[in-house]
Enzyme design. Sequence first.
Site, PDB file in Angstrom:
ATOM      1  N   GLU A 117       0.792  -1.223   0.000  1.00 15.03           N
ATOM      2  CA  GLU A 117       0.000   0.000   0.000  1.00 15.03           C
ATOM      3  C   GLU A 117       0.827   1.276   0.000  1.00 15.03           C
ATOM      4  O   GLU A 117       0.383   2.291  -0.533  1.00 15.03           O
ATOM      5  CB  GLU A 117      -0.940   0.011   1.219  1.00 15.03           C
ATOM      6  CG  GLU A 117      -2.044  -1.023   1.168  1.00 15.03           C
ATOM      7  CD  GLU A 117      -3.070  -0.736   0.084  1.00 15.03           C
ATOM      8  OE1 GLU A 117      -3.378   0.451  -0.154  1.00 15.03           O
ATOM      9  OE2 GLU A 117      -3.539  -1.705  -0.550  1.00 15.03           O
ATOM     10  N   SER A 383     -25.504  -5.837 -25.950  1.00 11.90           N
ATOM     11  CA  SER A 383     -26.602  -5.050 -26.513  1.00 11.90           C
ATOM     12  C   SER A 383     -27.290  -4.173 -25.482  1.00 11.90           C
ATOM     13  O   SER A 383     -28.002  -3.236 -25.845  1.00 11.90           O
ATOM     14  CB  SER A 383     -27.640  -5.985 -27.159  1.00 11.90           C
ATOM     15  OG  SER A 383     -27.097  -6.617 -28.301  1.00 11.90           O
TER      16      SER A 383
END
Length: 587
Positions: A117, A383
């Site tokens: 981190e 779609s």
Amino acid sequence: MARRKNDRTRTRVNRVADGGHVASPPQPQKKPRRRRVWPVVLAVVAVWAVIFGAVFFSRFLSNLPDVGTLMTQGPSQDITLLDDQGRLIARRGLTQGAMVEVNTLPRYVPDAFIAIEDRRFRDHLGLDPVGLGRAAMENMSAGHVVQGGSTLTQQLAKNLFLDPNRTFERKAQEAMLALYLESRYSKDQILTLYLNRVYFGAGAFGIEAAAERFFGKHARELTLPEAAMLAGSVKAPAKYNPLNDSDASEERAQVVLRAMQDCGLIDDRTRAQAQATRPHVVRGSGHAGGGYFTDWIVSQIQGYIGENDQPLVVETTFDLVAQAQAERAVASGLAEQGDKLNAGQAALVAMTPDGAVRAMVGGRSYSQSPYNRATDAVRQPGSAFKPFVYLTAFEHGRSPSDVMNDAPINIHGWKPDDYEGKYEGEITLTRAFAKSSNSIAAQLTALVGPATVAHTAHRLGIASHLDINASLALGTSGVTPLELTSAYVPFANGGVSAAAFGIQRIKTASGKVLWERKGSGPTQVMSPANAAAMTSLISCDTPSTSGQFGETPSRTITSRCDGITMTYCPMVPLAMKASRGQPCVTR
């Protein structure tokens, strides 16, 4: 005249002979030098800048919360979640236990978090210019945000005091809070605060709770592989916590171990031994119905009310009846189409037009896999993305009655096929949308430009990065089910957008309201005329009343690529089901 000149010459010679000095001819008088003004101006500006900066910073400091008690641990927190009718959804005890001091943990535990981190945690003052620069370069290279530059101290500041919104103002507050925390606490104290406050997923806040929740032991007993797994989970707790996809969690832990070796925190032999040891994860009984929604809500609470040590009651938008229907719909869909789509999991989100989430299914079974595919799984919408293409075309002068040629096309070498390979020639846009013509969707995107289509999708609520290319027309950029459902809200809402939300009110068990949703106000993201055109377009087919959420007529938009179905019901909840099938191949 000559005599006078000779007399003057003799006089001067005599003076030199007598040890005198000959007077120099008079020098021209120099003009006084002009004093430079700009140093004074700069000094004045600098002084005023310091004054204004000091006033601003002192005002900022006066508004900061008290950090003097951060090192004390309050009692365990209990959270009760209620649905929109006041019925119990779940009760979570977010036990953090006693404050775990970093110096009581094995050295490799904090080292794992530092390596993955914030590698320069021990050297910076709360902000890491090197890390920010590296992240900026990575993001510029990728064309979108792929890496953050926040330090552990900045993350702590965000977790303690700030709301979850990603704004410039919040980032500035985060940076100043980080500097402030660094001035008040030592590095070990900041690490202690971070490890005891960070969220690990599955309702576990703090490393002690996480160690007990995932491995059935105290934090001081963690092994190196377990520490790496926990450190890897904080990037995306819902995705990487050990109770979710075990393979993903293990792969992330391997990344942490390699980072520790790169930083010189462990040697090659230690890394190899740790990678060869797979941690044993303790699985609980899970949560029936609403477990995915509960995890989603619990992860947001601290961002709204900050640190709290009182039992909480959270009133939500959830509907247990709708949830039961949603779970049956997912089970039925997997039973009927799972083998056909090669799908072992599915997700569903039901949302009202104001953005209130009424039901959420993140997978086949929460107890088997708590990973929330509704909020975290990025899939190609296929779609289901086409409404954004048609809306963009309408905003650039097209109308549903316009006629285009549904035929094979070639766009710079890309030749999209219709799914069934059947072309109809000259047809209206209404018909093209109803038959989900890939050809006409690609033509419209080429006419208005992929970047314009992407801008429309983002305006309506898509938050994920969209690749700017011709195939965007066919939904080839990944999005999550939750954001896609949220982006459909304006179609059912007269063109007004609404962000997805699940919390109505947070209060203490005694009834004191700590936070209440006020609403951000409606935002019109398309004109009323275009909203009406889209409603007409989407509702053009014979309504379907098979109704998983009642008998209200609905229009189903099916993505044959990756099994995504959008159910559009004006003024009633929207549903989105995404089945995990084979990777989509757009031809």
